[in-house]
Design a protein around this motif. Structure first.
Motif, PDB file in Angstrom:
ATOM      1  N   GLN A  80       0.837  -1.195   0.000  1.00 46.17           N
ATOM      2  CA  GLN A  80       0.000   0.000   0.000  1.00 46.17           C
ATOM      3  C   GLN A  80       0.877   1.253   0.000  1.00 46.17           C
ATOM      4  O   GLN A  80       2.020   1.242   0.445  1.00 46.17           O
ATOM      5  CB  GLN A  80      -0.882  -0.028   1.249  1.00 46.17           C
ATOM      6  N   VAL A  81       0.331   2.350  -0.490  1.00 49.32           N
ATOM      7  CA  VAL A  81       0.997   3.643  -0.416  1.00 49.32           C
ATOM      8  C   VAL A  81       0.015   4.646   0.180  1.00 49.32           C
ATOM      9  O   VAL A  81      -1.199   4.507   0.020  1.00 49.32           O
ATOM     10  CB  VAL A  81       1.499   4.093  -1.815  1.00 49.32           C
ATOM     11  N   GLY A  82       0.550   5.642   0.915  1.00 50.92           N
ATOM     12  CA  GLY A  82      -0.322   6.696   1.448  1.00 50.92           C
ATOM     13  C   GLY A  82      -0.224   6.837   2.952  1.00 50.92           C
ATOM     14  O   GLY A  82       0.374   6.004   3.643  1.00 50.92           O
ATOM     15  N   GLY A  83      -0.824   7.902   3.474  1.00 48.43           N
ATOM     16  CA  GLY A  83      -0.826   8.173   4.901  1.00 48.43           C
ATOM     17  C   GLY A  83      -2.136   7.766   5.538  1.00 48.43           C
ATOM     18  O   GLY A  83      -3.209   7.955   4.959  1.00 48.43           O
ATOM     19  N   GLN A  84      -2.056   7.190   6.728  1.00 47.66           N
ATOM     20  CA  GLN A  84      -3.236   6.846   7.520  1.00 47.66           C
ATOM     21  C   GLN A  84      -2.924   7.160   8.976  1.00 47.66           C
ATOM     22  O   GLN A  84      -2.210   6.420   9.637  1.00 47.66           O
ATOM     23  CB  GLN A  84      -3.610   5.371   7.352  1.00 47.66           C
ATOM     24  N   ASP A  85      -3.464   8.282   9.453  1.00 53.23           N
ATOM     25  CA  ASP A  85      -3.174   8.758  10.798  1.00 53.23           C
ATOM     26  C   ASP A  85      -1.658   8.916  10.966  1.00 53.23           C
ATOM     27  O   ASP A  85      -1.044   9.685  10.260  1.00 53.23           O
ATOM     28  CB  ASP A  85      -3.793   7.843  11.856  1.00 53.23           C
ATOM     29  N   GLU A  86      -1.032   8.157  11.868  1.00 52.39           N
ATOM     30  CA  GLU A  86       0.404   8.321  12.094  1.00 52.39           C
ATOM     31  C   GLU A  86       1.252   7.462  11.166  1.00 52.39           C
ATOM     32  O   GLU A  86       2.465   7.657  11.092  1.00 52.39           O
ATOM     33  CB  GLU A  86       0.739   7.984  13.547  1.00 52.39           C
ATOM     34  N   LEU A  87       0.628   6.522  10.473  1.00 50.48           N
ATOM     35  CA  LEU A  87       1.382   5.619   9.613  1.00 50.48           C
ATOM     36  C   LEU A  87       1.482   6.169   8.197  1.00 50.48           C
ATOM     37  O   LEU A  87       0.544   6.781   7.691  1.00 50.48           O
ATOM     38  CB  LEU A  87       0.722   4.239   9.568  1.00 50.48           C
ATOM     39  N   VAL A  88       2.623   5.933   7.578  1.00 52.56           N
ATOM     40  CA  VAL A  88       2.809   6.217   6.153  1.00 52.56           C
ATOM     41  C   VAL A  88       3.218   4.914   5.479  1.00 52.56           C
ATOM     42  O   VAL A  88       4.138   4.228   5.932  1.00 52.56           O
ATOM     43  CB  VAL A  88       3.879   7.294   5.918  1.00 52.56           C
ATOM     44  N   PHE A  89       2.534   4.567   4.404  1.00 51.15           N
ATOM     45  CA  PHE A  89       2.861   3.377   3.628  1.00 51.15           C
ATOM     46  C   PHE A  89       3.594   3.836   2.376  1.00 51.15           C
ATOM     47  O   PHE A  89       3.099   4.683   1.634  1.00 51.15           O
ATOM     48  CB  PHE A  89       1.587   2.608   3.287  1.00 51.15           C
ATOM     49  N   ASP A  90       4.763   3.268   2.169  1.00 48.87           N
ATOM     50  CA  ASP A  90       5.666   3.809   1.161  1.00 48.87           C
ATOM     51  C   ASP A  90       5.642   3.057  -0.158  1.00 48.87           C
ATOM     52  O   ASP A  90       6.424   3.373  -1.065  1.00 48.87           O
ATOM     53  CB  ASP A  90       7.093   3.853   1.702  1.00 48.87           C
ATOM     54  N   GLY A  91       4.746   2.078  -0.328  1.00 50.33           N
ATOM     55  CA  GLY A  91       4.704   1.367  -1.602  1.00 50.33           C
ATOM     56  C   GLY A  91       5.987   0.598  -1.832  1.00 50.33           C
ATOM     57  O   GLY A  91       6.303  -0.339  -1.112  1.00 50.33           O
ATOM     58  N   ALA A  92       6.725   0.981  -2.884  1.00 49.50           N
ATOM     59  CA  ALA A  92       8.006   0.330  -3.216  1.00 49.50           C
ATOM     60  C   ALA A  92       7.823  -1.163  -3.444  1.00 49.50           C
ATOM     61  O   ALA A  92       8.638  -1.981  -3.010  1.00 49.50           O
ATOM     62  CB  ALA A  92       9.053   0.605  -2.141  1.00 49.50           C
ATOM     63  N   SER A  93       6.740  -1.539  -4.134  1.00 47.99           N
ATOM     64  CA  SER A  93       6.452  -2.942  -4.444  1.00 47.99           C
ATOM     65  C   SER A  93       7.532  -3.507  -5.368  1.00 47.99           C
ATOM     66  O   SER A  93       8.212  -2.762  -6.078  1.00 47.99           O
ATOM     67  CB  SER A  93       5.079  -3.049  -5.104  1.00 47.99           C
ATOM     68  N   PHE A  94       7.662  -4.828  -5.363  1.00 46.68           N
ATOM     69  CA  PHE A  94       8.727  -5.436  -6.173  1.00 46.68           C
ATOM     70  C   PHE A  94       8.405  -6.881  -6.521  1.00 46.68           C
ATOM     71  O   PHE A  94       7.453  -7.475  -5.982  1.00 46.68           O
ATOM     72  CB  PHE A  94      10.069  -5.360  -5.446  1.00 46.68           C
ATOM     73  N   VAL A  95       9.220  -7.446  -7.415  1.00 48.45           N
ATOM     74  CA  VAL A  95       9.111  -8.852  -7.819  1.00 48.45           C
ATOM     75  C   VAL A  95      10.498  -9.473  -7.754  1.00 48.45           C
ATOM     76  O   VAL A  95      11.479  -8.883  -8.226  1.00 48.45           O
ATOM     77  CB  VAL A  95       8.545  -8.983  -9.248  1.00 48.45           C
ATOM     78  N   LEU A  96      10.583 -10.661  -7.157  1.00 46.60           N
ATOM     79  CA  LEU A  96      11.814 -11.443  -7.149  1.00 46.60           C
ATOM     80  C   LEU A  96      11.599 -12.732  -7.931  1.00 46.60           C
ATOM     81  O   LEU A  96      10.570 -13.401  -7.762  1.00 46.60           O
ATOM     82  CB  LEU A  96      12.221 -11.813  -5.711  1.00 46.60           C
ATOM     83  N   ASN A  97      12.531 -13.061  -8.776  1.00 49.51           N
ATOM     84  CA  ASN A  97      12.488 -14.361  -9.443  1.00 49.51           C
ATOM     85  C   ASN A  97      13.002 -15.450  -8.500  1.00 49.51           C
ATOM     86  O   ASN A  97      13.564 -15.163  -7.435  1.00 49.51           O
ATOM     87  CB  ASN A  97      13.316 -14.320 -10.727  1.00 49.51           C
TER      88      ASN A  97
END
Length: 555
Positions: free
Chosen positions: A206-223
């Protein structure tokens, strides 16, 4: 049996409880993915309701609306377009689970429940969810997908079970909030799961702010060979397309996009910007009001606010007293000019005189002390809150973590506000961030390039200016020493002698420890702020206000 798959990673920014808006975001991402040829779209954990939903999931009528929203999304997949893996709170036989659901062919094709529920730091999922059984894979158009929900990936059991029961690709929907250095931890754990199972892994955060938490995304794939096949950008909504081929030894993702991860100071700064932007926007405030002191904390707070919201949404207010220096007035004005933000000056001297007159009979025979200093701060707090009430902007308080740790803040004074972007930022890091921002323009900000914090604000000795010739170091150790001691106490739970062994005087450590303990009651009344470190004040650190333990340890 299919030999090719196009899987979209939908790194979206939901709002907790906004089921209709989140549903629209999910549909928009699916439409984009369909136009790009996706067979499947993977969304973050609990995307339909936003994460973390906390006690909302204890309300039966909320869960009923969640189910209806999910069923409507499932019906969308009857159009022959891409299937979806979405996260939702899900009731089953009287229990509520944190679920990952496969929507395909117009129906809910499969459901899997989170097995490993986190119960530390800001997480208390065991309060609201039941733990699911160890899951098996789900069949998606002839491909066996192993669904692990967030924490399920942090330990080996779920991945091992999925591998043993025939999973071919591990798919991990996440709601993993930002902390400094956490991206390395995520990657290391993902590599461990890939190594143990021999399977490729898709990580969607997830990405975005929710109250005090920030979700930074940065999703990835590993082979399966642990090579990085895709890295999505941090701190931005993004739809990443990945292209998969079945080879002799299993599925492999072709290399696609590789966004460069943010370094430490950039990541912290962008987390602050995103956290403030979403807190203000999702709570529908028209802007913010900041008390400017001419000091470094308010200057950095103002820079973050302009970067997050734009200069037109930031109202700066200088509130001088007879102890305010001319250089503080000049520095505050220069900071506002650099940012292009409005600044007004409202003297608190009339309020000080009114309090002196009002309290004179009660204070007769008493010398002036910290009481009168705190009245200055509280006069400023009342002024800012009055402006907030009149014009609607949210007051942004500006105290840093060093000050909040030792109680160097005034209840109902400079602690007034609805949010604080510096709440989890130590003073030494405040200076680092000012220098970094003066030299860099972060991606996606609304503020100007170049210098935004005046040089003198960074170089001069910090002072509350509540009495003549006052500096912070009159009553506190130097900030480099203070912050090291505080990090040892707060983040590392180290004992007195361990900290002394780092080169600090026992008397100083003892003093800081006592100040930290005594200020707990103040922190309980402080506004929320962006979580940056492993242990921020709030849900991360639940310390008793009334405690005799400090006197036992510290003498």
């Amino acid at each position: 049996m299919t030999d090719r798959l196009n899987i979209a990673l939908a790194q979206v920014n939901p709002t907790v409880g906004a089921l209709g808006a989140n549903q629209s975001r999910i549909r928009s991402a699916r439409a984009d993915a369909a136009a790009r040829g996706a067979d499947l779209v993977v969304y973050p954990e609990l995307v339909i309701c936003g994460y973390p939903p906390e006690d909302l999931v204890l309300k039966p009528f909320f869960l009923e609306r969640v189910r209806k929203a999910v069923e409507e999304l499932a019906a969308d997949t009857a159009d022959g377009g891409p299937a979806m893996v979405i996260g939702a709170p899900w009731q089953d036989q009287g229990r509520t689970y944190n679920a990952a659901l496969l929507l395909d062919g117009g129906q809910i094709a499969a459901v899997r429940y989170k097995h490993d529920l986190p119960n530390y730091g800001p997480f208390d999922e065991k309060r609201v969810f039941s733990a699911g059984p160890l899951p098996g894979p789900v069949n998606f158009r002839g491909v066996r997908l192993g669904l692990l929900v967030c924490e399920d990936m942090w330990t080996p059991d779920v991945a091992e079970t999925l591998a043993e029961t025939g999973a071919e690709i591990l798919v991990v929907p996440n709601g993993s909030p930002f902390e400094t250095d956490k991206s390395d931890m995520r990657m290391n754990l993902s590599v461990a799961r890939v190594t143990e199972t021999g399977l490729p892994l898709i990580y969607v955060n997830q990405v975005g702010g929710q109250d005090e938490l920030v979700f930074d995304g940065a999703s990835f794939v590993l082979n399966a060979d642990r090579s990085l096949a895709a890295q999505l950008p941090g701190f931005d909504e993004h739809l990443g397309m990945t292209h998969w081929t079945r080879e002799a030894d299993g599925w492999r993702c072709a290399s696609t996009e590789f966004a460069k991860p943010a370094e430490r100071l950039e990541a912290i700064y962008r987390a602050m910007v995103l956290g403030l932007r979403d807190y203000v926007g999702k709570n529908r405030f028209p802007g913010v009001i900041i008390g400017m002191s001419g000091g470094v904390d308010s200057a950095l707070s103002a820079a973050v606010a302009v970067d997050a919201l734009g200069a037109d949404a930031v109202h700066l207010v200088m509130m001088p007293s007879p102890y305010t220096s001319q250089h503080s007035l000049d520095d505050a004005a220069e900071a506002a000019e650099l940012l292009g933000a409005r600044i007004d000056t409202i003297s608190i001297q009339p309020a000080m005189q009114a309090f002196d007159s009002m309290l004179a009979p009660a204070f007769a025979g008493k010398d002036p002390d910290i009481t009168e200093e705190n009245l200055q701060s509280r006069s400023r707090g009342v002024t800012l809150m009055a402006l907030s009430n009149k014009f609607g902007g949210m007051v942004l308080s500006t105290g840093n973590k060093s000050e909040m740790s030792v109680g160097y803040a005034t209840l109902y004074g400079d602690m007034c506000g609805g949010f604080n972007v510096l709440k989890d930022i130590y003073k030494t890091t405040v200076y680092e961030l000012c220098r970094w921002r003066n030299a860099h323009l972060p991606a996606g900000v609304m503020g100007p390039s170049g210098r935004v914090v005046p040089d003198r604000i960074i170089t001069k000795a910090p002072s509350a200016e509540l009495k003549p010739d006052q500096t912070d170091q009159d009553s506190l150790p130097p900030y480099d020493a203070l912050d090291d001691i505080l990090e040892c106490l707060v983040e590392r739970d180290m004992g007195l002698m361990e900290i002394v062994a780092r080169g600090h005087e026992a008397e100083v450590v003892n003093k800081v420890w006592r100040l930290l303990d005594r200020a707990e009651y103040k922190r309980r009344q402080a506004p929320p702020g962006v979580k940056i470190t492993r242990r921020s004040f709030g849900k991360d650190r639940r310390y008793p206000i009334t405690s005799g333990f400090i006197s036992i340890l510290a003498g």
